[in-house]
Design an enzyme around this catalytic site. Structure first.
Site, PDB file in Angstrom:
ATOM      1  CD  GLU A  42       4.772  -3.274   0.153  1.00 44.90           C
ATOM      2  OE1 GLU A  42       4.688  -2.231   0.798  1.00 44.90           O
ATOM      3  OE2 GLU A  42       5.833  -3.901   0.007  1.00 44.90           O
ATOM      4  CB  THR A  47       1.843  -0.823   9.891  1.00 33.54           C
ATOM      5  OG1 THR A  47       2.770  -0.819   8.808  1.00 33.54           O
ATOM      6  CG2 THR A  47       1.801   0.557  10.531  1.00 33.54           C
ATOM      7  NE  ARG A 176       6.853  -3.950   3.147  1.00 30.93           N
ATOM      8  CZ  ARG A 176       6.182  -5.063   3.438  1.00 30.93           C
ATOM      9  NH1 ARG A 176       5.703  -5.237   4.652  1.00 30.93           N
ATOM     10  NH2 ARG A 176       5.992  -5.995   2.535  1.00 30.93           N
ATOM     11  CG  ASP A 198       2.434  -9.792  10.705  1.00 37.90           C
ATOM     12  OD1 ASP A 198       1.761  -9.972   9.669  1.00 37.90           O
ATOM     13  OD2 ASP A 198       3.356  -8.958  10.788  1.00 37.90           O
ATOM     14  CD  GLN A 202       5.469  -9.462   0.175  1.00 40.45           C
ATOM     15  OE1 GLN A 202       5.545 -10.053   1.245  1.00 40.45           O
ATOM     16  NE2 GLN A 202       5.457  -8.151   0.084  1.00 40.45           N
TER      17      GLN A 202
END
Length: 351
Positions: A42, A47, A176, A198, A202
């Protein structure tokens, strides 16, 4: 006279050495620049990667944009389901119209919405979003796991449910979906080939990071500024910013990255700017004394991360970013290019 005559020769040699070093650095960069996007879940890594695709790869095709519809629909419906469930947990009662609307919004799987966002369903979301209990629940979003983009999608729910809707780029960057595995984006810029990697943030995904550590030119480490009062999705007892600090310390001082440029993205400044007016940073850092003020809080967080660097010869390059803002990321990436070239020059320049 002899001394005067020798100066231009030395200057010429120096200039020649500099030119050669720059040429060598360019050749090195011509091979490949590998940028590794790291950070906790997050934090905005994906993004940022989407923005790079928009800026340097001509954006998303019509087919690619259409493929984001199910993700966006799920984001909107799942976010409202989250608020409905939280309202119940908080013992907040919905009005009668909202109670009727919950029937359609909560129908089907609790984990993932895979249907169509119809005008009728959109209207039910509008009813719920206007409900006082849902708004109060939203004001306590630090206590639940709610997407940052939830209000954005609620506010444009009519557009999302319109026949023939195709996601815009601004919708895509706010969508997302959990990153699993390794995603690579390759592009050429000013005769240099870039590979951006990327990986999921988590905890369950981090075991895959080691496979990407080799031949990295620069680490782009993302931190969500707004996470200072939030708990991890995977562990509701651990503060997200504390987790990011711990993770940054491990990455910054990792033996694989001794000579690797370390670029720190303090992301989600827009959300942080609104939150800091209401929630003091002391909730995360008891030693902070700057009050509910944007710049002192930014400076404090930046210093906390930079202080994790244990190598006095290593520089950390911080940037305050908003990954959903294309113009901001365009500017920031120019700075990344400068850091990469500077690092290449430092390794080759000997005068």
């Amino acid at each position: 006279m002899g001394l005067c005559g020798s100066a231009p020769v030395k200057q010429t040699d120096t200039s020649k050495n500099i030119d050669q070093a720059i040429s060598k650095a360019r050749i090195k960069l011509d091979n490949e620049v590998k940028l590794l996007l790291l950070g906790a879940g997050e934090s905005g890594k994906s993004t940022f990667a989407k923005q790079i695709k928009i800026i340097h790869l001509k954006g998303f095709s019509l087919e690619e944009r259409s493929s984001y519809k199910p993700i966006i629909f799920n984001n909107a419906i799942s976010s409202m389901r989250c608020l409905i469930a939280a309202a119940r947990d908080f013992n907040l009662e919905l009005n009668d119209a909202s109670k009727r609307a919950t029937t359609s919004v909560t129908a089907g799987s609790e984990d993932c919405f895979a249907g169509e966002l119809t005008p009728e369903l959109a209207n039910d979301i509008k009813i719920l979003w206007s409900d006082t209990a849902i708004r109060e629940t939203f004001s306590r979003s630090a206590e639940i796991q709610l997407l940052d983009s939830a209000p954005y999608f609620f506010e444009k729910i009519d557009e999302l449910s319109a026949p023939g809707y195709v996601p815009e780029e601004k919708d895509i960057v706010r969508s997302r979906s959990k990153t699993t595995g390794i995603v690579e984006i390759e592009f050429d810029l000013e005769n240099v080939h870039f590979k951006m990697v990327d990986v999921g943030g988590q905890r369950s995904e981090r075991k895959k990071w080691m496979h990407c550590f080799q031949d990295v030119t620069a680490v782009l480490f993302c931190v969500a500024l707004s996470e200072y009062d939030l708990k991890l999705y995977e562990d509701d007892t651990t503060n997200r910013m504390h987790e990011s600090l711990k993770l940054f310390k491990e990455i910054c001082n990792n033996k694989w990255f001794i000579d690797t440029a370390m670029i720190l993205f303090l992301n989600k400044r827009d959300i942080f700017e609104n939150k800091i007016k209401r929630v003091d940073l002391r909730i995360c850092f008891p030693s902070y004394t700057g009050g509910c003020n944007y710049q002192p809080a930014i400076d404090f967080i930046r210093d906390q991360f930079i202080s994790q660097n244990e190598n006095p010869r290593k520089s950390v390059f911080p940037h305050v970013t908003c990954a959903t803002d294309t113009s901001n990321i365009t500017h920031v990436f120019r700075s990344v290019q400068e850091v990469v070239l500077k690092k290449a020059l430092e390794s080759d320049l000997t005068i």
